[in-house]
Design an enzyme around this catalytic site. Structure first.
Site, PDB file in Angstrom:
ATOM      1  N   GLN B 125       0.854  -1.193   0.000  1.00 47.44           N
ATOM      2  CA  GLN B 125       0.000   0.000   0.000  1.00 47.44           C
ATOM      3  C   GLN B 125       0.891   1.244   0.000  1.00 47.44           C
ATOM      4  O   GLN B 125       1.673   1.445   0.925  1.00 47.44           O
ATOM      5  CB  GLN B 125      -0.879  -0.018   1.260  1.00 47.44           C
ATOM      6  CG  GLN B 125      -1.768   1.192   1.434  1.00 47.44           C
ATOM      7  CD  GLN B 125      -2.301   1.303   2.850  1.00 47.44           C
ATOM      8  OE1 GLN B 125      -1.759   0.699   3.775  1.00 47.44           O
ATOM      9  NE2 GLN B 125      -3.354   2.071   3.041  1.00 47.44           N
ATOM     10  N   SER B 128       0.820   6.673   2.328  1.00 50.60           N
ATOM     11  CA  SER B 128       1.449   7.708   3.154  1.00 50.60           C
ATOM     12  C   SER B 128       2.656   8.327   2.464  1.00 50.60           C
ATOM     13  O   SER B 128       3.332   7.684   1.661  1.00 50.60           O
ATOM     14  CB  SER B 128       1.919   7.102   4.473  1.00 50.60           C
ATOM     15  OG  SER B 128       0.849   6.500   5.154  1.00 50.60           O
ATOM     16  N   SER B 160       4.203  -1.001   4.028  1.00 49.53           N
ATOM     17  CA  SER B 160       4.462  -2.299   4.670  1.00 49.53           C
ATOM     18  C   SER B 160       4.867  -3.350   3.661  1.00 49.53           C
ATOM     19  O   SER B 160       4.217  -3.526   2.638  1.00 49.53           O
ATOM     20  CB  SER B 160       3.220  -2.802   5.421  1.00 49.53           C
ATOM     21  OG  SER B 160       2.972  -1.980   6.515  1.00 49.53           O
ATOM     22  N   GLU B 244      -9.684  -1.682   6.249  1.00 48.88           N
ATOM     23  CA  GLU B 244      -8.389  -1.622   6.916  1.00 48.88           C
ATOM     24  C   GLU B 244      -8.574  -1.554   8.431  1.00 48.88           C
ATOM     25  O   GLU B 244      -7.824  -2.138   9.190  1.00 48.88           O
ATOM     26  CB  GLU B 244      -7.608  -0.403   6.410  1.00 48.88           C
ATOM     27  CG  GLU B 244      -6.209  -0.333   7.009  1.00 48.88           C
ATOM     28  CD  GLU B 244      -5.348   0.761   6.421  1.00 48.88           C
ATOM     29  OE1 GLU B 244      -5.920   1.723   5.865  1.00 48.88           O
ATOM     30  OE2 GLU B 244      -4.113   0.664   6.533  1.00 48.88           O
ATOM     31  N   ASN B 378      -5.376   6.152  16.524  1.00 49.10           N
ATOM     32  CA  ASN B 378      -6.549   6.048  17.389  1.00 49.10           C
ATOM     33  C   ASN B 378      -7.151   7.412  17.742  1.00 49.10           C
ATOM     34  O   ASN B 378      -8.340   7.500  18.023  1.00 49.10           O
ATOM     35  CB  ASN B 378      -6.203   5.237  18.637  1.00 49.10           C
ATOM     36  CG  ASN B 378      -6.109   3.756  18.322  1.00 49.10           C
ATOM     37  OD1 ASN B 378      -6.158   3.366  17.143  1.00 49.10           O
ATOM     38  ND2 ASN B 378      -5.985   2.923  19.344  1.00 49.10           N
ATOM     39  N   GLU B 379      -6.327   8.461  17.710  1.00 54.89           N
ATOM     40  CA  GLU B 379      -6.898   9.790  17.945  1.00 54.89           C
ATOM     41  C   GLU B 379      -7.884  10.126  16.819  1.00 54.89           C
ATOM     42  O   GLU B 379      -8.985  10.637  17.063  1.00 54.89           O
ATOM     43  CB  GLU B 379      -5.806  10.871  17.978  1.00 54.89           C
ATOM     44  CG  GLU B 379      -5.025  10.933  19.286  1.00 54.89           C
ATOM     45  CD  GLU B 379      -4.054   9.776  19.454  1.00 54.89           C
ATOM     46  OE1 GLU B 379      -3.670   9.161  18.441  1.00 54.89           O
ATOM     47  OE2 GLU B 379      -3.686   9.495  20.610  1.00 54.89           O
TER      48      GLU B 379
END
Ligand SMILES: Cc1cc2nc3c(=O)[nH]c(=O)nc-3n(C[C@H](O)[C@H](O)[C@H](O)COP(=O)(O)OP(=O)(O)OC[C@H]3O[C@@H](n4cnc5c(N)ncnc54)[C@H](O)[C@@H]3O)c2cc1C
Lengths: 333, 397
Positions: B125, B128, B160, B244, B378-379
């Site tokens: 992927q 980013s 990754s 995801e 998580n934020e």
């Protein structure tokens, strides 16, 4: 009462901080992790000259100690700069031999005090570790087993640790050179010294992690603003600071209790060990997370600090063992 | 309401269990984050594919079994319970495939999916960028129109397994004039060995090259490798982020199996006279958490499918953010509890010769620490939960 470091102690910390700040410790850590102990030994020698190891050794053996408060101050700086090696073990070996006296003390203590020799120490007890840290780099590996102590002949294979700069191995062989209740008592004291300085080291480590992370979130921008301006990020860092600030006085109180040979010293040390190491591990988790994927990579030096936190937490008294010790008596003094 | 499985579901479970019992390597494969381990895992994916276990929920024409979401969950439970190897194909299977089912052409599906399912082509992927993490829409890599396709340039990062993978899928800015950053992005696929692509491995915390940076210099991508409409890349990509974050990336089977291992560790390390200690409480909490996630997944599966094929649709939406936060925190709790149970042995890395005797938890722990970061931190997930599920006002972002 004046529960504050004095000027001389603060100056000692500043001197070590300055010296270590210019010593290129990240490179030293990486060499140590790869099994090249040269740069680490050179740094060790300088720490010896600065008097760090003499603090654990009695005056009659060319030391200046034992001085637990100064040891805590020094180890805070060693942790802040992520210095590798069997630091707590060397200090604890100094404490052990200092209490035992005898031939081994005559032979080893002056060398340990000056930083010329590196020692490791393994206390085989329930809840303790079967490994001696950095046995492959140490000039002497002492093994306490119940009421006996021996100098190991060799060691088993190095067991890679979560912190690559830690190289634990099982000590092998050796002839018993002291035995009896004096050994048991001296070993308990040495383990307390090891736990105390490990706690101090963890605190320094935690503070360095917090500082770096605060710096990072100030300059890293996403959504057009510094990520440090998001409340969730701020709060997590604020909590990290709170944990470190409240662990610090426990560490100094434990050092004072050890210095005074207080019977409750072991419990004070255990309380300090739990809170300092939990705070440092929390700081490592926060640093990793707030650096995002950068925090999860090995190249930035940050990873050297992050990876130290977890093994320090279990070395010389796991949280469970320390908590049980705290509960074993009444309230702390 | 019931929790009973149908005869067909039980049959699938039994078949999977037998197959796995006969074939799961008795000595764990080397870490899939190493070249040697990657090759071994690729071979394992081929074995799974040969007997149609690599993508059970896909249609049969692409090598699947057309299984329902619930059947897939059952398969995954058996998979992890058997201690089967981690999947090198997971990014392709979990992220690219659902996108192709929804937005791809028939030609793309036929060309891409079977070789993905067999492990012959492993996908990375490439979303980013160094300056575009949480704020993915700020990405700067570009796609410029050319004869018969596009030319892409820029830098992608933290991709990754790209150090060993064959091809990648990613988002590129194709219209720099678009009025908002989300507009004017195009989603496309490219080979990692194409002219103009440089792959630089990045070590994760333990040094293993688990991800890589990609430097792209005028790399040609033919029109047939654009997914969906040019300029619609954001919509195409966002339709699959639910996968995801949600169940399909982290099925409950992974955690129920880990909770079982943790329980065994507890029984083998606990002092029988000490009763249940605080560490025992944490083991119990991890077991409860894994069971909660499993039951939530059953309910989730019941809700979004009525026996259909998940890969072909079934919008997951903001609920997947609940999953993401829950599984990532559960994973850390499980592993930290294991390390605490191990006491001084907890610091051993999986490479230590004495680690297997204690269950080798280190790599799992390292990986768990990344859970709150990847697939949207998580934020960001908590913001989505608060805004979309609780209806709270949008904050500054
Ligand atoms: C193991 C791993 C595997 C990965 N694999 C891939 C991959 O295969 N392909 C790929 O494209 N990417 C991959 N990534 C990258 C991942 O998607 C990003 O790390 C993630 O989106 C976060 O971006 P960042 O790292 O730039 O953190 P940043 O966005 O810089 O965030 C830094 C910190 O600020 C916080 N923050 C940011 N914005 C906000 C906000 N609005 N409110 C509150 N807090 C905020 C974050 O939560 C984080 O803690 C991977 C990452 C990891 C760790």
């Amino acid at each position: 009462m004046r529960f504050l470091l004095d000027g001389e102690q603060r100056e000692f910390a500043r001197t070590l901080d300055g010296m270590l700040g210019s010593a290129g410790t990240p490179g030293v850590v990486r060499s140590w992790a790869s099994g090249d102990h040269g740069p680490g030994r050179a740094l060790w020698g300088r720490l010896g000259e600065a008097g760090v190891f003499a603090l654990a050794v009695p005056e009659e053996h060319e030391g200046v100690g034992p001085l637990p408060v100064e040891l805590a101050v020094a180890f805070g700086e060693l942790g802040r700069h992520a210095v590798p090696g069997p630091l707590a073990e060397t200090a604890a070996a100094g404490a052990l031999l200092g209490r035992l006296g005898g031939d081994a003390a005559h032979v080893w203590l002056p060398q340990l005090a000056s930083g010329k020799a590196v020692a490791s120490l393994c206390v085989l007890s329930p809840g303790g570790s079967p490994y001696a840290l950095d046995a492959d780099a140490a000039d002497a590996v002492f093994v306490v087993d119940g009421d006996t102590v021996r100098l190991a002949d060799s060691h088993g294979p190095v067991q890679p640790s979560a912190d690559p700069a830690r190289r634990p191995a099982r000590p092998l062989g050796g002839v018993v050179f002291a035995q009896g209740p004096a050994v048991t008592a001296a070993a308990a004291y040495a383990a307390d010294v090891a736990a105390l300085v490990t706690a101090a080291q963890a605190l320094g480590l935690g503070r360095a992690l917090l500082e770096r992370t605060v710096e990072y979130v100030r300059q890293r921008t996403q959504f057009g603003v510094a990520v440090g301006s998001f409340q969730a990020v701020k709060h997590r860092l604020a909590d990290t600071l709170i944990a470190l600030e409240f662990a610090q006085p426990l560490v100094y109180a434990a050092a004072l209790a050890l210095a005074a040979d207080d019977p409750a010293a072991g419990r004070e040390v255990a309380a300090a060990k739990v809170s300092a190491c939990e705070a440092a591990y929390g700081a490592a988790r926060t640093a990793l997370h707030l650096h995002g994927a950068v925090g999860y990579t090995a190249e930035p030096d940050l990873s050297l600090w992050i990876r130290k936190a977890r093994p320090l937490r279990t070395a010389w008294g796991t949280p469970a063992v320390c908590r049980a010790r705290v509960l074993a008596g009444g309230t702390l003094r | 309401m019931d929790l009973d499985f149908t005869a067909a579901e039980d049959a699938l479970r039994a078949e999977a269990r037998d197959w796995l019992a006969a074939r799961v390597p008795s000595v764990p494969l080397p870490s899939l984050e190493t070249a040697e381990g990657f090759a071994a895992h690729r071979q394992w994916e081929g074995m799974l594919f040969a007997d149609r276990w690599s993508v059970v929920s896909w249609p049969e024409q692409f090598g699947g079994r057309g299984s329902s979401l619930l059947e897939w969950l059952i398969f995954e439970e058996e998979y992890y319970r058997a201690g089967a190897p981690g999947r090198v194909s997971q990014n392709g299977i979990n992220l690219l495939a659902p996108t192709l089912f929804e937005y791809g052409t028939d030609e793309q599906r036929e060309r891409v999916l079977p070789s993905m399912a067999s492990g012959e082509v492993v996908w990375a992927q490439a979303w980013s960028e160094p300056e575009a993490g949480s704020d993915l829409a700020s990405l700067r890599s570009v796609a410029v129109r050319t004869e018969g396709g596009w030319r892409i340039s820029g830098q992608k990062t933290w991709s990754s397994r790209a150090a060993f993978a064959d091809r990648a899928f990613g988002l590129f800015r194709s219209d720099p004039e678009a009025d908002r950053p989300h507009r004017g992005l195009t989603y496309l696929m490219f080979p990692l060995d194409a002219d103009g692509v440089t792959v630089r491995p990045i070590g994760r915390l333990d040094g293993k090259p688990a991800f890589a940076e990609l430097f792209l210099d005028d790399v040609f991508v033919p029109d047939e490798d654009v997914i969906g409409e040019p300029g619609q890349g954001w919509r195409v990509a966002m339709s699959t982020t639910g996968n995801e974050r949600g169940l399909t990336l982290r099925s409950p089977g992974r955690f129920t199996a880990a909770a079982d291992r943790l329980t065994s560790l507890w029984h083998s390390t606990a002092d029988p006279d000490a009763g249940v200690t605080a560490l025992g409480d944490r083991v119990a909490d991890a077991v409860i958490g894994a069971r909660a996630y499993q039951l939530f997944a059953y309910a989730h599966a019941s809700r979004i499918t009525a026996g259909g094929v998940i890969a072909a649709g079934g919008s997951i939406g903001a609920e997947s953010s609940l999953n993401k936060v829950f599984w990532s925190e559960l994973d850390i709790a499980l592993h930290e509890t294991a390390l605490d149970l191990l006491g001084p042995y907890g610091e051993l890395s999986d490479e230590a010769t004495e680690a297997p005797a204690h269950g080798s938890w280190a790599e799992g722990h390292t990986f768990s620490l990344a859970g709150p970061i990847y697939a949207g931190t998580n934020e960001i997930q908590r913001d989505i939960i608060a805004e979309r599920l609780l209806g709270l006002p949008k904050g500054r972002r």
